[in-house]
Write a protein that holds these residues in place. Structure first.
Motif, mmCIF file in Angstrom:
data_model
loop_
_atom_site.group_PDB
_atom_site.id
_atom_site.type_symbol
_atom_site.label_atom_id
_atom_site.label_comp_id
_atom_site.label_asym_id
_atom_site.label_seq_id
_atom_site.Cartn_x
_atom_site.Cartn_y
_atom_site.Cartn_z
ATOM 1 N N SER A 16 -5.390 -7.697 11.993
ATOM 2 C CA SER A 16 -4.867 -8.828 11.213
ATOM 3 C C SER A 16 -5.299 -8.722 9.759
ATOM 4 O O SER A 16 -4.510 -8.997 8.841
ATOM 5 C CB SER A 16 -5.351 -10.138 11.819
ATOM 6 O OG SER A 16 -4.841 -11.240 11.106
ATOM 7 N N LEU A 17 -6.532 -8.320 9.537
ATOM 8 C CA LEU A 17 -7.038 -8.165 8.173
ATOM 9 C C LEU A 17 -6.236 -7.112 7.417
ATOM 10 O O LEU A 17 -5.807 -7.324 6.272
ATOM 11 C CB LEU A 17 -8.515 -7.786 8.224
ATOM 12 C CG LEU A 17 -9.222 -7.510 6.908
ATOM 13 C CD1 LEU A 17 -9.146 -8.720 5.993
ATOM 14 C CD2 LEU A 17 -10.681 -7.126 7.161
ATOM 15 N N GLN A 18 -6.005 -5.984 8.038
ATOM 16 C CA GLN A 18 -5.224 -4.923 7.398
ATOM 17 C C GLN A 18 -3.791 -5.372 7.137
ATOM 18 O O GLN A 18 -3.195 -5.011 6.121
ATOM 19 C CB GLN A 18 -5.254 -3.672 8.270
ATOM 20 C CG GLN A 18 -6.626 -3.019 8.347
ATOM 21 C CD GLN A 18 -6.687 -1.898 9.372
ATOM 22 O OE1 GLN A 18 -5.957 -1.899 10.363
ATOM 23 N NE2 GLN A 18 -7.576 -0.933 9.141
ATOM 24 N N SER A 19 -3.264 -6.199 8.036
ATOM 25 C CA SER A 19 -1.886 -6.670 7.879
ATOM 26 C C SER A 19 -1.740 -7.579 6.663
ATOM 27 O O SER A 19 -0.781 -7.424 5.885
ATOM 28 C CB SER A 19 -1.452 -7.409 9.146
ATOM 29 O OG SER A 19 -0.160 -7.946 8.996
ATOM 30 N N VAL A 20 -2.675 -8.537 6.485
ATOM 31 C CA VAL A 20 -2.536 -9.444 5.345
ATOM 32 C C VAL A 20 -2.711 -8.700 4.029
ATOM 33 O O VAL A 20 -2.088 -9.049 3.017
ATOM 34 C CB VAL A 20 -3.516 -10.639 5.425
ATOM 35 C CG1 VAL A 20 -3.238 -11.487 6.640
ATOM 36 C CG2 VAL A 20 -4.965 -10.193 5.383
ATOM 37 N N ILE A 21 -3.509 -7.656 4.025
ATOM 38 C CA ILE A 21 -3.674 -6.874 2.803
ATOM 39 C C ILE A 21 -2.418 -6.043 2.540
ATOM 40 O O ILE A 21 -1.921 -5.968 1.411
ATOM 41 C CB ILE A 21 -4.929 -5.993 2.902
ATOM 42 C CG1 ILE A 21 -6.166 -6.888 2.890
ATOM 43 C CG2 ILE A 21 -4.988 -4.986 1.750
ATOM 44 C CD1 ILE A 21 -7.448 -6.168 3.223
ATOM 45 N N GLY A 46 -9.205 -3.082 1.917
ATOM 46 C CA GLY A 46 -8.635 -3.319 0.605
ATOM 47 C C GLY A 46 -9.615 -3.058 -0.521
ATOM 48 O O GLY A 46 -10.604 -2.335 -0.371
ATOM 49 N N ILE A 47 -9.346 -3.673 -1.667
ATOM 50 C CA ILE A 47 -10.176 -3.526 -2.856
ATOM 51 C C ILE A 47 -10.611 -4.911 -3.341
ATOM 52 O O ILE A 47 -10.032 -5.926 -2.952
ATOM 53 C CB ILE A 47 -9.412 -2.800 -3.980
ATOM 54 C CG1 ILE A 47 -8.140 -3.576 -4.364
ATOM 55 C CG2 ILE A 47 -9.091 -1.363 -3.565
ATOM 56 C CD1 ILE A 47 -7.392 -2.985 -5.558
ATOM 57 N N VAL A 48 -11.610 -4.941 -4.198
ATOM 58 C CA VAL A 48 -12.038 -6.223 -4.759
ATOM 59 C C VAL A 48 -10.891 -6.837 -5.553
ATOM 60 O O VAL A 48 -10.544 -8.005 -5.386
ATOM 61 C CB VAL A 48 -13.288 -6.045 -5.641
ATOM 62 C CG1 VAL A 48 -13.656 -7.357 -6.326
ATOM 63 C CG2 VAL A 48 -14.462 -5.529 -4.823
#
Length: 345
Positions: A16-21, A46-48
């Motif tokens: 889910s985290l990778q999807s929202v990014i 992701g990145i900052v």
């Protein structure tokens, strides 16, 4: 015994985290989860922010936690003031502010009502409308009429702004100094009110004016910014690591009688005060879900903190999703999964 998260839980959260990014909801994020007596586990993607190049967010990245300020700064400070006899939950706010003249209908709300968002105070707060006024801020705010009958639940920031002013008054100390001393006592050195220097370790938030620099290291919330970044409703910066420490401390205090003051305040606060919608109630500051087994709160910038009281689980989401505008709708699937995962038995 606390119930640990499973490998399947971690895999779903990571996906889910990778999807929202990937969908452009947020430049990056750190999720930290664990149990009251365990070692925190971190998921990062992701990145900052593009301003920071390829820098990946870590457990030490500082995020503007927005309305999590309510439960990380104001709520525990109210608990301390109650213990010290400086506040009373069921007395009106006017008793804890500098003396005022004339009609002050918004000062009749009790501390309990302010914490539970049942004060009836005016929902819209524009501190910029008070510029140039001769009266002090607390009196200007307290002279405002009510929007709703006391007892009506409506989430607003105004009550927490007033609570921050009251805490500073009764302690005769600025709110940021009070909070800093408390966080030191709690072993949370990476929590602070801004401003912070712009760096790769601080997540930028929103670009308010096209072509201008982003809000970075200062409060994203307009009213908090007008108060110098120090307010009862917003303005705090914290790292994923520090929020995990806080969650563990609260869960331990909730069940362990050795930390009686914080534990008792936590137990008192997690009793329903008002219904929000079917399945959700408001405690004192916290939202209660899953039949009261889970307490949580969100921050407008894209942050969340979940506590599962019966299993000893916690989960923290740190993002700067507001980087791309209003994040509330687009980050909802990740938050929903976080609540479901935390509340699982």
């Amino acid at each position: 015994m606390p119930a640990p998260f499973t490998a399947a839980d971690a895999a779903r959260l990571k996906k889910s985290l990778q999807s929202v990014i990937a969908d452009g909801v947020t430049p990056g994020s750190v999720i930290v989860y664990g149990t009251a007596d365990g070692t925190p586990e971190y998921l990062s993607a992701g990145i900052v922010a593009p301003e920071c190049g390829d820098e990946a967010p870590t457990r030490h990245t500082a995020y503007d936690i927005a309305s999590l300020t309510k439960v990380v700064a104001t709520w525990p400070l109210v608990g301390r003031a109650l213990h010290d006899g400086l506040l009373d939950l069921d007395e009106p706010l006017r008793d804890f502010l500098p003396a005022m003249n004339g009609e002050t209908p918004s000062a009749e709300a009790t501390v309990r009502q302010l914490l539970a968002h049942t004060s009836g105070l005016r929902a819209s707060t524009r501190l910029d409308h008070y510029r140039g006024a001769e009266l002090p801020l607390h009196e200007l705010m307290c002279r405002e009429p009510l929007d709703d009958a006391p007892g009506t639940h409506r989430y607003i920031n105004r009550g927490y702004i007033l609570l921050g002013l009251a805490l500073a008054h009764i302690n005769d100390q600025p709110l940021d100094e009070l909070a800093a001393a408390m966080w030191e006592d709690l072993g949370m050195p990476e929590v602070t009110y801004g401003p912070l220097s712009r760096s790769h370790q601080v997540a930028p938030t929103e670009q308010r004016i096209p072509g201008a620099p982003r809000v970075w290291g200062v409060a994203h919330d307009d009213n908090a910014a007008l108060l110098g970044g120090v307010a009862g409703h917003a303005g705090v910066f914290a790292t994923p690591r520090s929020l995990a420490q806080y969650a563990q401390r609260l869960l331990t205090a909730y069940t362990d009688q050795t930390d009686t003051d914080l534990g008792e305040w936590t137990r008192v606060s997690l009793v329903p005060q008002a219904a929000i919608e079917p399945g959700l109630d408001r405690g004192l500051s916290w939202v209660l879900a899953a039949g009261g087994r889970v307490a949580y709160h969100h921050g407008f910038t894209g942050t969340s903190l979940y506590l599962a009281l019966d299993t000893g689980r916690y989960l923290v989401i740190c993002t700067n999703a507001v980087y791309h505008g209003n994040a509330r709708t687009r980050i909802a699937p990740l938050r929903a999964l976080a609540l479901k995962t935390t509340s699982a038995t």
